[in-house]
Enzyme design. Structure first.
Site, PDB file in Angstrom:
ATOM      1  N   HIS A 147     -25.370 -25.146 -84.232  1.00  0.00           N
ATOM      2  CA  HIS A 147     -24.923 -25.162 -82.949  1.00  0.00           C
ATOM      3  C   HIS A 147     -23.939 -24.195 -82.850  1.00  0.00           C
ATOM      4  O   HIS A 147     -23.223 -23.942 -83.640  1.00  0.00           O
ATOM      5  CB  HIS A 147     -24.544 -26.539 -82.469  1.00  0.00           C
ATOM      6  CG  HIS A 147     -25.678 -27.660 -82.642  1.00  0.00           C
ATOM      7  ND1 HIS A 147     -27.076 -27.481 -82.216  1.00  0.00           N
ATOM      8  CD2 HIS A 147     -25.563 -28.530 -83.409  1.00  0.00           C
ATOM      9  CE1 HIS A 147     -27.658 -28.449 -82.395  1.00  0.00           C
ATOM     10  NE2 HIS A 147     -26.803 -29.059 -83.346  1.00  0.00           N
ATOM     11  N   GLU A 167     -20.785 -32.511 -83.503  1.00  0.00           N
ATOM     12  CA  GLU A 167     -21.529 -33.878 -83.223  1.00  0.00           C
ATOM     13  C   GLU A 167     -21.432 -34.803 -84.710  1.00  0.00           C
ATOM     14  O   GLU A 167     -20.611 -34.029 -85.643  1.00  0.00           O
ATOM     15  CB  GLU A 167     -23.164 -33.612 -83.208  1.00  0.00           C
ATOM     16  CG  GLU A 167     -23.906 -32.731 -84.149  1.00  0.00           C
ATOM     17  CD  GLU A 167     -25.239 -32.338 -83.819  1.00  0.00           C
ATOM     18  OE1 GLU A 167     -25.639 -32.330 -82.728  1.00  0.00           O
ATOM     19  OE2 GLU A 167     -26.066 -32.136 -84.838  1.00  0.00           O
ATOM     20  N   HIS A 192     -27.823 -27.490 -90.521  1.00  0.00           N
ATOM     21  CA  HIS A 192     -28.250 -28.916 -90.650  1.00  0.00           C
ATOM     22  C   HIS A 192     -29.682 -29.087 -90.519  1.00  0.00           C
ATOM     23  O   HIS A 192     -30.061 -28.586 -89.353  1.00  0.00           O
ATOM     24  CB  HIS A 192     -27.027 -29.595 -89.903  1.00  0.00           C
ATOM     25  CG  HIS A 192     -27.257 -29.679 -88.512  1.00  0.00           C
ATOM     26  ND1 HIS A 192     -26.482 -28.591 -88.043  1.00  0.00           N
ATOM     27  CD2 HIS A 192     -27.819 -30.262 -87.518  1.00  0.00           C
ATOM     28  CE1 HIS A 192     -26.452 -28.764 -86.629  1.00  0.00           C
ATOM     29  NE2 HIS A 192     -27.251 -29.659 -86.522  1.00  0.00           N
ATOM     30  N   ARG A 201     -32.497 -22.845 -83.526  1.00  0.00           N
ATOM     31  CA  ARG A 201     -33.472 -23.233 -84.513  1.00  0.00           C
ATOM     32  C   ARG A 201     -33.553 -22.027 -85.754  1.00  0.00           C
ATOM     33  O   ARG A 201     -34.124 -20.817 -85.201  1.00  0.00           O
ATOM     34  CB  ARG A 201     -34.697 -23.704 -83.919  1.00  0.00           C
ATOM     35  CG  ARG A 201     -35.679 -24.397 -84.604  1.00  0.00           C
ATOM     36  CD  ARG A 201     -36.870 -24.663 -84.032  1.00  0.00           C
ATOM     37  NE  ARG A 201     -36.641 -25.631 -82.673  1.00  0.00           N
ATOM     38  CZ  ARG A 201     -37.076 -25.251 -81.679  1.00  0.00           C
ATOM     39  NH1 ARG A 201     -37.687 -24.219 -81.441  1.00  0.00           N
ATOM     40  NH2 ARG A 201     -36.910 -25.994 -80.668  1.00  0.00           N
TER      41      ARG A 201
END
Length: 323
Positions: free
Chosen positions: A105, A122, A180, A200
């Site tokens: 991200h 996150e 991740h 992605r």
């Protein structure tokens, strides 16, 4: 004006995903006809996916409407000055029947410039994991952009990724810029900034029902990587009963672990809302005027206007979140 000083519940927003499974329905009792439920968005202010209150006198109101009307009474003075009428967190439960894509991200600066969005810091708390299931976090060796791009080109990316076997209670902090993925067989709770921006980079050669591969974002991703990050993503935390145990604290959110076996009285001194995710068992949250029952797989939001409340259980595990 209707009262906002009570624990708010919201209708889960369920997402069908190519990699999703049945655990959110079978283990967390999410009601859905979707074939592969991958995500349950518990509290969301993402555009087009705004949560709707499911209880009390504000039932049917959206989170956005609550913010417009109640402002600091909902999220706290300090948070309202920073975020305005935008709720700062997105809370999810995720079930990966198959491996998720390898992804990362962008930070706040990149996300604002490219997508008019927050970044996406996150954390994950593993609620259930099948035998030998993994999370992918970071690399298994020192990495440079050149080395990474060579493996990407040679389709050998998985050789340089770090695979961690996981069990219930394992917790990870995923900073922006870190590669991740959630592995097959893992169900977890995710706490993150309000953002739906994901780059992605690899999707296991997977195709949809029409034979199409999902879009990759490698051109965007290369600028978002931080290849110099330390291996500080595994979260160690205490599990002392009937108190808030520190898990993760960052500029975007603080998360504590509570294992409750007797009634505890809480006082809000943080000038923030509090969110409780029930990850095991069931508990009763009581304010001066009302009470709300919460069981495994449910989430409740306590507005900042609530000063004191009591949580009662004989055996419940909760994640406690505030900003």
């Amino acid at each position: 004006m209707k009262n906002i000083s009570y624990p708010l519940k919201f209708n889960p927003i369920l997402k069908d995903k190519i990699w999703g499974g049945q655990k959110l329905k079978s283990l967390l009792n999410k009601d859905s006809n979707l074939p592969n439920v991958g995500e349950s968005w518990e509290i969301s202010d993402v555009e087009g996916d705004t949560s709707i209150v499911s209880n009390g006198n504000l039932k049917g109101q959206t989170l956005k409407q609550l913010l417009d009307e109640y402002k600091a009474d909902l999220i706290g003075e300090k948070n309202y000055n920073i975020f305005g009428n935008k709720f700062p967190l997105l809370i999810k439960f995720i079930d990966a029947k198959q491996d998720l894509s390898i992804q990362l991200h962008p930070n706040d600066e990149l996300a604002a410039k490219r997508h008019n969005s927050f970044g996406k810091t996150e954390m994950w708390y593993v609620m259930q994991a099948d035998d030998d299931s993994n999370l992918i976090v970071g690399f298994n060796q020192d990495m440079t952009p050149e080395k990474y791009l060579k493996h990407l080109e040679d389709k050998t990316l998985t050789e340089i990724l770090n695979f961690d076997k996981v069990k219930t209670g394992d917790t990870y902090f995923i900073e922006v810029g870190r590669v991740h993925a959630i592995g097959a067989g893992v169900m977890l709770a995710e706490i993150q900034q309000t953002s739906d921006i994901t780059y992605r980079v690899y999707d296991w050669g997977r195709v949809d029902d029409n034979g199409n591969e999902r879009e990759l974002h490698n051109d965007l991703a290369i600028d978002a990587f931080d290849f110099d990050m330390p291996e500080n993503f595994r979260v160690q935390y205490q599990k002392e009963k009937n108190k808030s145990n520190d898990m993760v604290s960052c500029p975007y959110f603080t998360t504590n672990y509570l294992h409750i076996t007797e009634p505890i009285l809480k006082t809000n001194t943080k000038d923030s809302f509090f969110i409780y995710l029930c990850v095991e068992g069931e508990a009763l949250i009581e304010t001066e005027t009302t009470s709300e029952f919460i069981k495994q797989g449910e989430t409740v939001l306590l507005p900042a206007a609530i000063e004191t409340y009591k949580i009662t259980s004989t055996n419940a595990k909760l994640l406690e979140v505030y900003v």
